[in-house]
Motif scaffolding. Structure first.
Motif, PDB file in Angstrom:
ATOM      1  N   ALA A  50       0.803  -1.226   0.000  1.00  8.80           N
ATOM      2  CA  ALA A  50       0.000   0.000   0.000  1.00  8.80           C
ATOM      3  C   ALA A  50       0.837   1.277   0.000  1.00  8.80           C
ATOM      4  N   PRO A  51       1.789   1.443   0.919  1.00  9.12           N
ATOM      5  CA  PRO A  51       2.568   2.694   0.898  1.00  9.12           C
ATOM      6  C   PRO A  51       3.480   2.814  -0.315  1.00  9.12           C
ATOM      7  N   LYS A  54       1.114   3.883  -3.326  1.00 13.14           N
ATOM      8  CA  LYS A  54       0.324   5.107  -3.120  1.00 13.14           C
ATOM      9  C   LYS A  54       0.616   6.209  -4.126  1.00 13.14           C
ATOM     10  N   PRO A  55       1.879   6.500  -4.488  1.00 14.78           N
ATOM     11  CA  PRO A  55       2.136   7.612  -5.417  1.00 14.78           C
ATOM     12  C   PRO A  55       1.799   7.307  -6.873  1.00 14.78           C
ATOM     13  N   HIS A  57      -0.431   5.579 -10.259  1.00 10.15           N
ATOM     14  CA  HIS A  57      -1.823   5.482 -10.708  1.00 10.15           C
ATOM     15  C   HIS A  57      -2.082   4.241 -11.571  1.00 10.15           C
ATOM     16  N   TRP A  78      -7.865  -3.511  -3.580  1.00  8.94           N
ATOM     17  CA  TRP A  78      -7.275  -2.286  -3.021  1.00  8.94           C
ATOM     18  C   TRP A  78      -7.006  -1.268  -4.125  1.00  8.94           C
ATOM     19  N   GLN A  82      -8.700   2.515  -4.195  1.00 12.03           N
ATOM     20  CA  GLN A  82      -7.895   3.732  -4.187  1.00 12.03           C
ATOM     21  C   GLN A  82      -8.102   4.601  -5.428  1.00 12.03           C
ATOM     22  N   LYS A  84      -7.334   3.859  -8.506  1.00 12.21           N
ATOM     23  CA  LYS A  84      -6.243   3.712  -9.461  1.00 12.21           C
ATOM     24  C   LYS A  84      -6.689   2.855 -10.650  1.00 12.21           C
TER      25      LYS A  84
END
Length: 259
Positions: A50-51, A54-55, A57, A78, A82, A84
């Protein structure tokens, strides 16, 4: 981020035999990993990824098999939660897509060969409705329609690699540490290494997506380990690519190229 560069191996025939033996050995041991363990490790990988994701797409993932590897359903869910974009692979060939033939290790450079195309999925529900198909009976996206009157150029354009930020990569085993960190031993069909090369061919001015290998802890090989059971050298051919990062089912994240 530096482009992952293949590393040469002098004897291709010897390397192929070593890969087959190692693949057989680990396929047996991976088949013994319980579904409960796979599910627990898969959930841990979602939290660890996840982290990192995160940045980004546009993310390519894969539909997992029913055994011996990470269950990617939680990752895929997930990605949609988010907001994406998710891309999934389909096994096809250069005859149908009219794309360039890149498997230079084959004797006949004019012969059509298998390769992957990645397709954007509209929703999580669409993913859940995918059915096993093709030679490998994998859950794959259906190909976009190409009329019989379409030119080879228009057909090729339809299947060109999409612009991706990250590719989540499956394998039989991944190597960390040692003199070949980020090494990968796939299932033997060469689909992913071909796609990485294909991506670079059709996007010469674009940087490579971040290549993240995801595997159960039983699939991670530490080349610095003192135990003979874990100190396994993954054979490498000149067409093999290395991962930028490897995420393990025990929550460990191993960065090889973080730049």
């Amino acid at each position: 981020m530096p482009v992952p560069m293949p590393m040469p191996m002098p004897n291709t025939a010897t390397t192929k035999a070593a890969k087959q033996a190692l693949r057989k050995q680990f396929n047996v041991s991976l088949s013994q990993v319980s579904k409960t363990s796979v599910d627990i490790q898969s959930a841990i990988i979602v939290d660890s990824l996840a982290p990192i994701l995160k940045p980004y797409h546009s993310i390519a993932c894969f539909m997992s098999m029913d055994h011996s590897e990470v269950n990617t359903q939680g990752i895929i869910k997930w990605i949609f939660e988010q907001g994406k974009s998710l891309y999934l692979p389909r096994c096809t060939n250069t005859r149908d897509t009219h794309q360039v033939k890149l498997r230079t290790q084959t004797k006949d450079l004019t012969k059509d060969h298998p390769h992957l195309t990645f397709h954007k999925m509209k929703s999580y529900e669409e993913v859940l409705n995918l059915q096993p198909q093709g030679k490998y009976k994998l859950r794959e996206p259906m190909p976009e329609n190409v009329s019989s009157s379409s030119s080879s150029a228009s057909a090729s354009a339809l299947y060109l690699p999409p612009q991706l930020d990250v590719i989540l990569v499956p394998s039989v085993i991944f190597g960390i540490n040692g003199d070949k960190p980020g090494a990968r031993l796939g299932h033997g069909a060469g689909f992913y290494d071909d796609f990485f090369k294909r991506y670079q061919y059709y996007n010469p001015d674009k940087k490579m997506p971040l290549l993240i290998g995801i595997g159960l802890k039983e699939q991670i090989i530490d080349n610095n380990a003192t135990s003979s059971s874990t100190n396994v050298q993954i054979p490498i051919d000149d067409h093999d690519y290395f991962m930028d990062c490897i995420v393990s089912g025990d929550g460990q994240v191993y960065w090889i190229n973080k730049g």
